[in-house]
Design an enzyme around this catalytic site. Structure first.
Site, PDB file in Angstrom:
ATOM      1  N   GLN A  78       0.730  -0.974  -0.041  1.00  0.00           N
ATOM      2  CA  GLN A  78      -0.064   0.154  -0.031  1.00  0.00           C
ATOM      3  C   GLN A  78       0.965   1.334   0.042  1.00  0.00           C
ATOM      4  O   GLN A  78       1.327   1.884   1.076  1.00  0.00           O
ATOM      5  CB  GLN A  78      -0.908  -0.027   1.169  1.00  0.00           C
ATOM      6  N   PHE A  79       1.053   1.855  -1.351  1.00  0.00           N
ATOM      7  CA  PHE A  79       2.044   2.801  -1.320  1.00  0.00           C
ATOM      8  C   PHE A  79       1.361   4.078  -0.663  1.00  0.00           C
ATOM      9  O   PHE A  79       2.148   5.113  -0.449  1.00  0.00           O
ATOM     10  CB  PHE A  79       2.394   3.152  -2.771  1.00  0.00           C
ATOM     11  N   THR A  80      -0.135   4.235  -0.367  1.00  0.00           N
ATOM     12  CA  THR A  80      -0.647   5.306   0.072  1.00  0.00           C
ATOM     13  C   THR A  80      -0.249   5.714   1.578  1.00  0.00           C
ATOM     14  O   THR A  80      -0.621   6.688   2.143  1.00  0.00           O
ATOM     15  CB  THR A  80      -2.028   5.283  -0.210  1.00  0.00           C
TER      16      THR A  80
END
Length: 152
Positions: A78-80
Site C-alpha cells: 500500500q503505497f498510500t
C-alpha cells in the site's frame, strides 16, 4: 518502510471479484515502501511483526505472538501509507518507492515473513485494485515504521 498491522479473526483480498488471498486468525499487514528503504529495514520490520505479542493468553493479556497461536498473515502492498498531506487537499506520494524498487522489496518481505513463520504468507496483487475485507479483533491496530528502529 511503514506497516499498519491489524489483528484479525479473518480477512481476505479480492481482485476482480476473485479471492486472491485469505486467512483466519492473524494479521492483515498493509505495507508501504519508500525510496530510502533497504534490506536491513525489511529484516528488522519482518522480525518485529513476526514476533509481535498482541494475542491473548490464558489470563487475557496480550502475551502471545503469531507463532504461539499458529496465526497467519495477509500482506498487502500500500503505497498510500506514504501520502504527504501537508499542502493542499490532494495527497502527494513522492516518497513512495517506484514499482521497480518496491516490487523486489515487497517480494522479499513475503519470503522473509514466510521463513520466519514457517508457512506461506497470503498476499494481494501488487499494484492491483484490491478489495480488502477483515474483522479487526479487539480492535488492535499497530503502526510500525523503520524510521523508529534503533540505529546504534
Amino acid at each position: 518502510m511503514r506497516a499498519v498491522i491489524q489483528r484479525v479473526s479473518e480477512a481476505s483480498c479480492k481482485v476482480d471479484q476473485q479471492v486472491v488471498g485469505a486467512i483466519n486468525q492473524g494479521f492483515v499487514i498493509l505495507l508501504g515502501i519508500e525510496e530510502a528503504d533497504r534490506l536491513d529495514d525489511l529484516r528488522w520490520l519482518a522480525q518485529k511483526m513476526a514476533n509481535l505479542r498482541v494475542f491473548g493468553d490464558e489470563n487475557g493479556l496480550m502475551n502471545k505472538s503469531l507463532h504461539d497461536i499458529q496465526g497467519n498473515i495477509l500482506l498487502i502492498s500500500q503505497f498510500t501509507l506514504f501520502a504527504q498531506t501537508k499542502k493542499g487537499n490532494r495527497p502527494s506520494f513522492i516518497r513512495a518507492a517506484k514499482p521497480d524498487q518496491a516490487i523486489p522489496l515487497y517480494e522479499s518481505m513475503i519470503t522473509e515473513l514466510s521463513t520466519l513463520l514457517g508457512k506461506k504468507v497470503a498476499t494481494g496483487i501488487f499494484g492491483a485494485d484490491m478489495k480488502i475485507s477483515l474483522v479487526n479483533d479487539g480492535p488492535v491496530t499497530i503502526v510500525m515504521d523503520t524510521k523508529d528502529k534503533d540505529n546504534h
